[in-house]
Design a protein around this motif. Structure first.
Motif, PDB file in Angstrom:
ATOM      1  N   VAL A 110      17.872   4.716  37.448  1.00  0.00           N
ATOM      2  CA  VAL A 110      18.683   4.079  36.423  1.00  0.00           C
ATOM      3  C   VAL A 110      20.168   4.211  36.736  1.00  0.00           C
ATOM      4  CG1 VAL A 110      18.923   6.095  34.922  1.00  0.00           C
ATOM      5  CG2 VAL A 110      18.825   3.815  33.900  1.00  0.00           C
ATOM      6  N   ARG A 119      16.037  -5.409  36.867  1.00  0.00           N
ATOM      7  CA  ARG A 119      16.679  -4.475  35.946  1.00  0.00           C
ATOM      8  C   ARG A 119      17.367  -5.200  34.785  1.00  0.00           C
ATOM      9  NH1 ARG A 119      20.555   0.794  36.722  1.00  0.00           N
ATOM     10  NH2 ARG A 119      21.189   0.899  34.548  1.00  0.00           N
ATOM     11  N   LEU A 145      15.901   3.744  30.493  1.00  0.00           N
ATOM     12  CA  LEU A 145      16.406   2.431  30.099  1.00  0.00           C
ATOM     13  C   LEU A 145      16.606   2.361  28.597  1.00  0.00           C
ATOM     14  CD1 LEU A 145      14.305   0.017  32.343  1.00  0.00           C
ATOM     15  CD2 LEU A 145      16.786   0.315  32.412  1.00  0.00           C
TER      16      LEU A 145
END
Length: 297
Positions: A110, A119, A145
């Motif tokens: 991330v 993404r 996320l």
């Protein structure tokens, strides 16, 4: 120590209500009022026909699929659309045709500003789930996320957590509609080094010594787990081959891998079933508020 640990965790498992054990159907959790089925103000027996809820599951690598999570959600009558983005499969642009979103883990970071090909799409879907209160479950990368989209900060942890990791629940976990069945202490399957700070207003549910936000809830119906509750024997075998140091860290000195696997499996079977109940309740309410959705594909 080993026998004490085993005895304590068996006592915790046996203390669960019978309906929350792996061998029984899990009762519908006490849901937030906003998810409960709207009552008929006229007291009539008229009910809108219900359809099964549909979930979008985002998979990032072939060996890290939904595992036991899929079986428990399907057993609850839910339909799963699993999309493996590592196979160049396209993601939908919105959650219009879905009642829940699950984002699994993967080798991506991330913290990588360039991200991976999907993404931006995944972040958009997570943001939509948060905005529209679509039930969400994020695992490892999926939890990170969630944290980032809820305005938490991603960071590299002090050391990798690999294999069976001891975690503890918080006081707030006992009141969570999904994770309330998790005992005070538990070993969970881990494979990560990235982490995320707790977003403002989120509720911390589980912690470890090095990673404080092992499980958390954002709002009423979005959950993230830094560890892998969906991991099964196949997942563990693959990671053992691929992750340096896994074999050394996988089983604590006072532990029994098979016992950890069975115990965690029983606990998270109950968690998955409770999440399924949240999805079902949210899908039912959404259709009752929007009857046109009854005819959707």
């Amino acid at each position: 120590m080993r026998e004490r640990y085993r005895r304590e965790h068996l006592e915790q498992l046996n203390a669960l209500p019978t309906s929350d054990k792996i061998d029984y159907a899990v009762r519908t959790p006490a849901l937030p009022w906003a998810l409960q089925t709207p009552s008929d103000p006229n007291g009539s027996a008229t009910r809108i026909r219900r359809k099964r809820g549909r979930l979008l599951v985002v998979q990032h690598v072939s060996f890290a699929g939904p595992g036991p999570l899929r079986a428990h959600l399907e057993a609850a009558g839910l339909v799963l659309d699993v999309i493996d983005v590592s196979a160049a499969a396209a993601l939908p642009s919105t959650l219009e045709h879905y009642d829940a979103l699950v984002v699994l883990g993967g080798p991506q970071s991330v913290l990588d500003r360039q991200g991976w090909p999907t993404r931006t799409q995944e972040a958009t879907l997570v943001a939509e789930a948060l905005r529209d209160e679509v039930p969400y479950l994020g695992v490892c990368l999926g939890a990170q996320l969630l944290g980032v989209e809820a305005r938490g900060v991603a960071y590299r942890g002090p050391a990798a957590e690999v294999g069976w990791t001891p975690v503890a629940t918080t006081a707030q976990c006992a009141f969570d509609p999904v994770f309330r069945v998790v005992p005070r202490r538990l070993h969970v399957m881990s494979s990560h080094v990235d982490h995320v700070s707790l977003p403002a207003g989120a509720t911390r549910l589980m912690s470890s010594s090095a990673y404080p936000n092992q499980a958390f809830r954002v709002g009423r119906i979005a959950w993230g787990t830094q560890f892998h509750p969906e991991a099964d024997a196949a997942f563990a075998a693959t990671r053992r081959r691929l992750v340096p140091g896994w074999a050394e860290d996988e089983v604590p000195a006072n532990g029994d891998e098979r016992f950890f696997e069975r115990h965690a499996g029983a606990i998270f079977a109950a968690v998955f079933s409770r999440f399924a109940a949240v999805v079902d309740a949210a899908a039912t309410r959404r259709r009752e508020l929007s009857p046109a959705l009854l005819n959707r594909p």
